[in-house]
Design a protein around this motif. Structure first.
Motif, PDB file in Angstrom:
ATOM      1  N   VAL A 198       7.580  74.083  75.682  1.00 40.62           N
ATOM      2  CA  VAL A 198       6.127  74.215  75.709  1.00 40.62           C
ATOM      3  C   VAL A 198       5.544  72.956  76.342  1.00 40.62           C
ATOM      4  N   PRO A 199       4.690  73.082  77.363  1.00 42.30           N
ATOM      5  CA  PRO A 199       4.132  71.905  78.029  1.00 42.30           C
ATOM      6  C   PRO A 199       3.421  70.972  77.053  1.00 42.30           C
ATOM      7  N   TYR A 200       3.478  69.687  77.349  1.00 38.60           N
ATOM      8  CA  TYR A 200       2.917  68.656  76.483  1.00 38.60           C
ATOM      9  C   TYR A 200       2.216  67.623  77.367  1.00 38.60           C
ATOM     10  N   PRO A 201       1.110  67.030  76.926  1.00 37.67           N
ATOM     11  CA  PRO A 201       0.391  66.066  77.765  1.00 37.67           C
ATOM     12  C   PRO A 201       1.040  64.684  77.785  1.00 37.67           C
ATOM     13  N   ALA A 202       2.297  64.653  78.123  1.00 34.65           N
ATOM     14  CA  ALA A 202       3.039  63.408  78.282  1.00 34.65           C
ATOM     15  C   ALA A 202       4.172  63.676  79.256  1.00 34.65           C
ATOM     16  N   VAL A 203       4.622  62.618  79.908  1.00 35.95           N
ATOM     17  CA  VAL A 203       5.820  62.704  80.741  1.00 35.95           C
ATOM     18  C   VAL A 203       7.012  62.485  79.817  1.00 35.95           C
ATOM     19  N   GLY A 251       7.727  66.334  84.222  1.00 38.15           N
ATOM     20  CA  GLY A 251       6.354  65.950  84.500  1.00 38.15           C
ATOM     21  C   GLY A 251       5.354  66.781  83.716  1.00 38.15           C
ATOM     22  N   LEU A 252       4.071  66.516  83.947  1.00 35.37           N
ATOM     23  CA  LEU A 252       2.998  67.280  83.322  1.00 35.37           C
ATOM     24  C   LEU A 252       2.839  68.618  84.021  1.00 35.37           C
ATOM     25  N   GLY A 253       2.234  69.568  83.331  1.00 28.79           N
ATOM     26  CA  GLY A 253       1.855  70.779  84.031  1.00 28.79           C
ATOM     27  C   GLY A 253       2.342  72.044  83.385  1.00 28.79           C
ATOM     28  N   PRO A 254       2.277  73.156  84.134  1.00 26.25           N
ATOM     29  CA  PRO A 254       2.637  74.459  83.577  1.00 26.25           C
ATOM     30  C   PRO A 254       4.076  74.511  83.101  1.00 26.25           C
ATOM     31  N   GLY A 255       4.349  75.571  82.334  1.00 26.92           N
ATOM     32  CA  GLY A 255       5.686  75.744  81.780  1.00 26.92           C
ATOM     33  C   GLY A 255       6.653  76.326  82.790  1.00 26.92           C
ATOM     34  N   GLY A 256       7.644  77.038  82.268  1.00 25.08           N
ATOM     35  CA  GLY A 256       8.685  77.579  83.115  1.00 25.08           C
ATOM     36  C   GLY A 256       9.964  76.767  83.036  1.00 25.08           C
ATOM     37  N   VAL A 257       9.930  75.665  82.263  1.00 29.40           N
ATOM     38  CA  VAL A 257      11.127  74.833  82.102  1.00 29.40           C
ATOM     39  C   VAL A 257      11.916  75.341  80.899  1.00 29.40           C
ATOM     40  N   ARG A 258      13.210  75.540  81.100  1.00 32.80           N
ATOM     41  CA  ARG A 258      14.078  76.053  80.043  1.00 32.80           C
ATOM     42  C   ARG A 258      15.291  75.147  79.887  1.00 32.80           C
ATOM     43  N   VAL A 259      15.840  75.140  78.681  1.00 33.37           N
ATOM     44  CA  VAL A 259      16.978  74.279  78.364  1.00 33.37           C
ATOM     45  C   VAL A 259      18.119  75.126  77.831  1.00 33.37           C
ATOM     46  N   ARG A 260      19.335  74.824  78.303  1.00 32.41           N
ATOM     47  CA  ARG A 260      20.545  75.455  77.780  1.00 32.41           C
ATOM     48  C   ARG A 260      21.595  74.384  77.580  1.00 32.41           C
ATOM     49  N   GLY A 261      22.513  74.609  76.668  1.00 30.93           N
ATOM     50  CA  GLY A 261      23.584  73.640  76.486  1.00 30.93           C
ATOM     51  C   GLY A 261      24.240  73.748  75.123  1.00 30.93           C
ATOM     52  N   ARG A 262      25.407  73.115  74.987  1.00 32.73           N
ATOM     53  CA  ARG A 262      26.164  73.111  73.740  1.00 32.73           C
ATOM     54  C   ARG A 262      26.392  71.666  73.311  1.00 32.73           C
ATOM     55  N   ALA A 263      26.540  71.459  72.020  1.00 35.14           N
ATOM     56  CA  ALA A 263      26.789  70.113  71.483  1.00 35.14           C
ATOM     57  C   ALA A 263      25.702  69.149  71.944  1.00 35.14           C
ATOM     58  N   ILE A 264      24.451  69.483  71.606  1.00 39.56           N
ATOM     59  CA  ILE A 264      23.315  68.691  72.054  1.00 39.56           C
ATOM     60  C   ILE A 264      23.331  67.319  71.391  1.00 39.56           C
TER      61      ILE A 264
END
Length: 254
Positions: free
Chosen positions: A17-22, A49-62
């Motif tokens: 979810v976008p957030y007002p911080a880098v 960076g700032l701005g709209p969403g669309g960023v997704r995260v995947r991974g194991r053993a975070i």
């Protein structure tokens, strides 16, 4: 700064979810995979960076360190504002050898407190060597945050003695978004956290400066790409009060 570790779970398509911080994400695990709306992928440590969403995260053993920077601070630390639109950039692309040396020290550290201290020292060095934003730009950003995004751009330009055109240009080049879009992002963030706290969309719209519930819906869809109902249940927001309490400024999670 906050530390995150989850050895037993596979993250599958977690939407940020976008957030007002880098946001800097330093990965110590088996390879966090981040992709954006442009279907580009990054593995390992990244800057969001700032701005709209669309960023997704995947991974194991975070296993990683997440650092949120005011865009005013990030401009000096990162030596430039990340591109507008929520761009993802590899940390190595911004810091080069400094990024690799810092990540090696962070991985070798034995405790979260040691990691926090290493990261803070690296950020301070970068900030001292970087170029600050214009005082006028910093003032306008702080006014946006204090008003929770409920402020008009023209009076802000008058406050700092700039034309609207000059403020628009300088703010966008140093923060990464136009003043209007930045204010909308700050307001969206306040609304998103109210939704996550269990308040109804109608109440949130009325209390955060939206014309009506439909206006809130459009703004949430524009930033996060999902409905207000989905934002309210977003795992990324669910950990905010734990990972980012008002005090102290550092936390660690397992």
């Amino acid at each position: 700064m906050a530390g995150f570790r989850d050895r037993g779970t596979y993250l599958d398509d977690l939407r940020i979810v976008p957030y007002p911080a880098v946001t800097l994400v330093v990965d110590f695990g088996d390879g966090l995979l981040v992709d954006d709306a442009a279907v580009r992928e990054w593995r390992g440590s990244v800057v969001l960076g700032l701005g709209p969403g669309g960023v997704r995260v995947r991974g194991r053993a975070i296993d990683g360190l997440q650092i949120r920077l005011s865009p005013v601070v990030a401009h000096a630390v990162l030596r430039a504002a990340p591109e507008a639109g929520g761009a993802v950039v590899g940390l190595d692309d911004l810091w080069g050898r400094d990024a690799r040396r810092t990540q090696e020290r962070l991985r070798a550290a034995g405790t979260w407190e040691e990691r926090f201290a290493i990261a803070e020292a690296a950020l301070l060095r970068a900030h001292e060597a970087g170029r600050p934003v214009d005082p006028e730009v910093g003032h306008v950003w702080r006014r946006m945050v204090l008003s929770r995004g409920r402020v008009r751009v023209e009076p802000l330009a008058a406050e700092v003695g700039w034309s609207r055109k000059r403020l628009w240009s300088r703010f966008r080049s140093q923060i990464g978004l136009t003043p209007k879009r930045a204010a909308q992002l700050v307001r969206f963030d306040h609304a998103a956290h109210r939704l996550a706290a269990g308040h109804s969309a109608a109440r949130v719209a009325a209390e955060t400066g939206y014309a009506d519930q439909s206006h809130l819906h459009r703004d949430v869809m524009g930033f996060a790409g999902v409905t207000p109902t989905a934002v309210a249940a977003a795992p990324w927001l669910a950990v905010d009060d734990v990972a980012w309490p008002a005090a102290p400024r550092r936390t660690s999670g397992t």
